[in-house]
Design a protein around this motif. Structure first.
Motif, PDB file in Angstrom:
ATOM      1  N   VAL A 191      27.810 -16.477  10.231  1.00  0.00           N
ATOM      2  CA  VAL A 191      27.076 -15.971  10.953  1.00  0.00           C
ATOM      3  C   VAL A 191      26.394 -14.933  11.351  1.00  0.00           C
ATOM      4  CG1 VAL A 191      25.277 -16.867  12.780  1.00  0.00           C
ATOM      5  CG2 VAL A 191      27.194 -19.005  12.319  1.00  0.00           C
ATOM      6  N   LYS A 192      25.201 -14.207  11.384  1.00  0.00           N
ATOM      7  CA  LYS A 192      25.382 -12.778  11.278  1.00  0.00           C
ATOM      8  C   LYS A 192      24.403 -13.449  12.558  1.00  0.00           C
ATOM      9  CE  LYS A 192      22.486  -9.275  10.332  1.00  0.00           C
ATOM     10  NZ  LYS A 192      22.086  -8.928  11.723  1.00  0.00           N
ATOM     11  N   PHE A 193      24.762 -13.305  13.745  1.00  0.00           N
ATOM     12  CA  PHE A 193      24.312 -13.414  15.059  1.00  0.00           C
ATOM     13  C   PHE A 193      23.920 -12.020  15.805  1.00  0.00           C
ATOM     14  CE2 PHE A 193      23.862 -14.623  19.936  1.00  0.00           C
ATOM     15  CZ  PHE A 193      24.045 -16.433  19.680  1.00  0.00           C
TER      16      PHE A 193
ATOM     17  N   ALA B  47      30.970  -6.810  12.088  1.00  0.00           N
ATOM     18  CA  ALA B  47      29.431  -6.097  12.836  1.00  0.00           C
ATOM     19  C   ALA B  47      28.944  -5.920  11.946  1.00  0.00           C
ATOM     20  CB  ALA B  47      29.603  -5.251  14.305  1.00  0.00           C
ATOM     21  N   VAL B  48      27.020  -6.613  11.782  1.00  0.00           N
ATOM     22  CA  VAL B  48      26.327  -6.075  11.280  1.00  0.00           C
ATOM     23  C   VAL B  48      25.308  -5.148  12.181  1.00  0.00           C
ATOM     24  CG1 VAL B  48      24.537  -6.290   8.915  1.00  0.00           C
ATOM     25  CG2 VAL B  48      26.445  -7.055   9.709  1.00  0.00           C
ATOM     26  N   GLY B  49      24.713  -4.764  11.719  1.00  0.00           N
ATOM     27  CA  GLY B  49      23.938  -3.074  12.153  1.00  0.00           C
ATOM     28  C   GLY B  49      23.621  -2.080  11.491  1.00  0.00           C
ATOM     29  N   SER B  50      21.665  -1.696  12.290  1.00  0.00           N
ATOM     30  CA  SER B  50      21.482  -0.033  11.968  1.00  0.00           C
ATOM     31  C   SER B  50      22.403   0.733  12.437  1.00  0.00           C
ATOM     32  CB  SER B  50      19.841  -0.217  12.092  1.00  0.00           C
ATOM     33  OG  SER B  50      19.913  -0.190  13.982  1.00  0.00           O
ATOM     34  N   LEU B  51      23.240   0.950  13.531  1.00  0.00           N
ATOM     35  CA  LEU B  51      23.035   2.060  14.175  1.00  0.00           C
ATOM     36  C   LEU B  51      24.598   2.782  13.322  1.00  0.00           C
ATOM     37  CD1 LEU B  51      23.163   1.728  17.997  1.00  0.00           C
ATOM     38  CD2 LEU B  51      21.834   2.012  16.427  1.00  0.00           C
TER      39      LEU B  51
ATOM     40  N   TYR C 101      24.356 -17.416   7.843  1.00  0.00           N
ATOM     41  CA  TYR C 101      23.085 -17.577   8.341  1.00  0.00           C
ATOM     42  C   TYR C 101      22.643 -16.882   9.519  1.00  0.00           C
ATOM     43  CZ  TYR C 101      20.327 -19.500  12.001  1.00  0.00           C
ATOM     44  OH  TYR C 101      18.833 -19.637  13.174  1.00  0.00           O
ATOM     45  N   TYR C 102      21.060 -15.966   9.129  1.00  0.00           N
ATOM     46  CA  TYR C 102      21.223 -15.624  10.180  1.00  0.00           C
ATOM     47  C   TYR C 102      20.524 -15.208  10.763  1.00  0.00           C
ATOM     48  CZ  TYR C 102      19.089 -10.083  10.946  1.00  0.00           C
ATOM     49  OH  TYR C 102      18.153  -8.903  11.026  1.00  0.00           O
ATOM     50  N   HIS C 103      20.796 -15.181  12.281  1.00  0.00           N
ATOM     51  CA  HIS C 103      19.890 -15.553  13.713  1.00  0.00           C
ATOM     52  C   HIS C 103      19.914 -14.745  14.665  1.00  0.00           C
ATOM     53  CE1 HIS C 103      19.868 -17.987  17.385  1.00  0.00           C
ATOM     54  NE2 HIS C 103      21.282 -16.905  18.055  1.00  0.00           N
TER      55      HIS C 103
ATOM     56  N   ILE D  75      27.760  -2.926   3.059  1.00  0.00           N
ATOM     57  CA  ILE D  75      26.417  -2.755   3.480  1.00  0.00           C
ATOM     58  C   ILE D  75      25.449  -4.933   3.638  1.00  0.00           C
ATOM     59  CG2 ILE D  75      25.917  -0.469   3.270  1.00  0.00           C
ATOM     60  CD1 ILE D  75      24.895  -1.715   0.141  1.00  0.00           C
ATOM     61  N   PHE D  76      24.149  -4.759   4.191  1.00  0.00           N
ATOM     62  CA  PHE D  76      23.881  -5.818   4.675  1.00  0.00           C
ATOM     63  C   PHE D  76      22.265  -5.215   4.222  1.00  0.00           C
ATOM     64  CE2 PHE D  76      21.328  -8.312   6.946  1.00  0.00           C
ATOM     65  CZ  PHE D  76      21.304  -9.675   6.669  1.00  0.00           C
ATOM     66  N   VAL D  77      22.025  -6.145   2.938  1.00  0.00           N
ATOM     67  CA  VAL D  77      20.371  -5.329   2.427  1.00  0.00           C
ATOM     68  C   VAL D  77      19.308  -6.169   2.386  1.00  0.00           C
ATOM     69  CG1 VAL D  77      21.626  -3.459   0.227  1.00  0.00           C
ATOM     70  CG2 VAL D  77      20.870  -5.092  -0.218  1.00  0.00           C
ATOM     71  N   ASN D  78      18.078  -5.412   2.745  1.00  0.00           N
ATOM     72  CA  ASN D  78      17.309  -6.360   2.417  1.00  0.00           C
ATOM     73  C   ASN D  78      17.020  -7.446   4.027  1.00  0.00           C
ATOM     74  OD1 ASN D  78      16.596  -4.922   0.234  1.00  0.00           O
ATOM     75  ND2 ASN D  78      16.691  -6.874  -0.959  1.00  0.00           N
ATOM     76  N   GLY D  79      17.935  -6.824   5.143  1.00  0.00           N
ATOM     77  CA  GLY D  79      17.617  -7.354   6.392  1.00  0.00           C
ATOM     78  C   GLY D  79      16.078  -7.139   7.216  1.00  0.00           C
ATOM     79  N   THR D  80      16.397  -7.124   8.781  1.00  0.00           N
ATOM     80  CA  THR D  80      15.744  -6.254   9.155  1.00  0.00           C
ATOM     81  C   THR D  80      15.482  -4.444   8.987  1.00  0.00           C
ATOM     82  OG1 THR D  80      16.422  -8.422  11.433  1.00  0.00           O
ATOM     83  CG2 THR D  80      15.049  -6.521  12.093  1.00  0.00           C
ATOM     84  N   THR D  81      16.392  -4.231   9.239  1.00  0.00           N
ATOM     85  CA  THR D  81      16.682  -3.138   9.074  1.00  0.00           C
ATOM     86  C   THR D  81      15.795  -2.291   8.125  1.00  0.00           C
ATOM     87  OG1 THR D  81      18.820  -2.757   9.994  1.00  0.00           O
ATOM     88  CG2 THR D  81      18.049  -0.990   9.207  1.00  0.00           C
ATOM     89  N   GLY D  82      15.952  -3.060   6.758  1.00  0.00           N
ATOM     90  CA  GLY D  82      15.188  -2.214   5.809  1.00  0.00           C
ATOM     91  C   GLY D  82      14.339  -3.461   5.358  1.00  0.00           C
TER      92      GLY D  82
ATOM     93  N   ALA E 192      26.743  -2.167   7.434  1.00  0.00           N
ATOM     94  CA  ALA E 192      25.755  -1.245   7.797  1.00  0.00           C
ATOM     95  C   ALA E 192      24.729  -2.201   6.897  1.00  0.00           C
ATOM     96  CB  ALA E 192      25.502   0.321   7.134  1.00  0.00           C
ATOM     97  N   ALA E 193      23.729  -2.322   8.062  1.00  0.00           N
ATOM     98  CA  ALA E 193      21.917  -2.612   7.870  1.00  0.00           C
ATOM     99  C   ALA E 193      21.037  -1.770   7.052  1.00  0.00           C
ATOM    100  CB  ALA E 193      21.566  -3.740   8.959  1.00  0.00           C
ATOM    101  N   THR E 194      20.908  -1.930   5.763  1.00  0.00           N
ATOM    102  CA  THR E 194      20.338  -0.646   5.408  1.00  0.00           C
ATOM    103  C   THR E 194      18.954  -0.384   5.488  1.00  0.00           C
ATOM    104  OG1 THR E 194      20.500  -1.501   3.536  1.00  0.00           O
ATOM    105  CG2 THR E 194      22.663  -0.387   3.626  1.00  0.00           C
TER     106      THR E 194
HETATM  107  C1  PYR Z   1      20.080  -4.826  11.893  1.00  0.00           C
HETATM  108  C2  PYR Z   1      20.748  -5.901  10.824  1.00  0.00           C
HETATM  109  O1  PYR Z   1      21.048  -6.260  11.058  1.00  0.00           O
HETATM  110  C3  PYR Z   1      19.413  -6.306  10.149  1.00  0.00           C
HETATM  111  O2  PYR Z   1      19.222  -5.559   9.198  1.00  0.00           O
HETATM  112  O3  PYR Z   1      18.968  -7.004   9.847  1.00  0.00           O
END
Ligand code: PYR
Ligand code: MN9
Length: 307
Positions: free
Chosen positions: A173-175, A215-219, A143-145, A47-54, A14-16
């Motif tokens: 890679v987080k693609f 899979a990494v994502g907001s949903l 690497y976050y693409h 969890i994936f924190v402080n990314g796009t969703t965060g 989960a991208a928090t």
């Molecule tokens: C959605 C995702 O992966 C991010 O928050 O970076």
């Protein structure tokens, strides 16, 4: 240095969202119940924190440190894997965050390409990533693409070429891209050495066919249980059921897109569906009217409680 291989992240990540108070300050007290919710209600253990969703790029280095520390602390014993995103516009800031992530017990770090002055070649980007990784050399590095947001349209498969020699901690890679040929080449060239985590939730199934490891994502914040069914169906070779799961998400997102689905709407939707109070987004993102959130939450319940 640990003598064992780093643990591998698999399944849903989960991208928090970042909990804020009504005044727009960090609300760290929500992080513990948030983690409990993900584990107990969504069966999500990474969890994936402080990314796009965060909205990670919208926070100061100090704020990002507080968030990373709190997520790692509260995740202990409850989550299997915490990836902290440490990408910034400034190399020095990213290095500082990378080092900090190691100190607070992150299991891995991820970095997006800088997006104001952009690297012009895969070589330039690899050198940048190498510098960031060198600040935390024993932490698994991803690497976050995400070309639609960074505007950096270098192929991930080019960026990954020879990267393990430059970055010994390179782990995957987080693609988050729609170019499935590029994704396929990443899988092919990785030779199962590093992980490919796919980041476009509405077409996860396609990436599984090509060999995504996770899979990494907001949903996955609020549809974790639903997506776990998709993963199981795919693993069992039941493509009809896997497709049915994926189509439901597509129907839902097509509906939500009519209202301008963005990180604000997504965050407010999570608050509505989970009962957690995540607060508003940070400027320049503007909150979505609550009536719209309620309409979309209702649609979400309709689709996913019945299926
Ligand atoms: C959605 C995702 O992966 C991010 O928050 O970076
Ligand atoms: C741009 C963006 O935020 N991408 C997220 C992950 O990277 C996804 O999880 C999306 O939020 C999701 O696929 C909905 O479009």
């Amino acid at each position: 240095m640990a003598s064992h291989l780093p643990r591998r992240v698999t399944g849903l990540v989960a991208a928090t969202f970042t909990p804020l108070t009504e005044e727009g300050e960090l609300n760290l007290s929500v992080i513990e119940p948030y983690i409990n919710y993900l584990g107990k209600e969504q069966d999500v253990r990474n969890i994936f924190v402080n990314g796009t969703t965060g909205e990670g790029m919208s926070f100061s280095v100090e704020e990002r440190k507080s968030l990373a520390a709190e997520w790692c602390l509260r995740a202990k014993g409850k989550m299997d894997y915490v990836i902290v995103h440490v990408g910034c516009l400034s190399l020095k800031d990213s290095m500082e965050l990378a080092q900090h992530a190691g100190k607070v017990g992150a299991d891995g770090i991820a970095v997006v390409s800088p997006s104001f002055f952009k690297p012009k070649t895969a070589d330039a980007l690899r050198l940048y990533l190498q510098k960031v990784a060198s600040a935390a050399p024993t932490l698994p590095f991803y690497y976050y693409h995400i070309p639609t947001l960074t505007g950096v349209n270098l192929l991930a498969s080019d960026v990954c070429k020879g990267i393990k020699k430059l970055i010994p901690s390179f782990s995957g890679v987080k693609f988050t891209g729609t170019d499935l040929m590029d994704f396929g080449l990443c899988v092919k060239y990785s030779q199962a050495e590093h992980l490919l985590l796919y980041g476009i939730d509405e077409q996860l199934l396609t990436s599984l066919v090509l060999g995504a490891n996770g899979a990494v994502g907001s949903l996955y914040n609020y549809l974790g249980r639903h997506y776990n069914k998709l993963l199981v169906a795919f693993a069992e070779g039941d493509l009809d059921s896997a497709r049915a799961c994926q189509f439901n998400v597509q129907v839902f997102l097509a509906f939500a897109s009519q209202y301008g689905f963005d990180v604000a709407l997504n965050k407010q939707l999570m608050s509505d569906l989970s009962g957690l109070n995540l607060g508003p987004p940070r400027l320049p993102v503007i909150p979505c009217p609550s009536a719209t959130v309620a309409t979309i939450a209702e649609k979400c319940r309709q689709i996913f409680l019945q299926n």
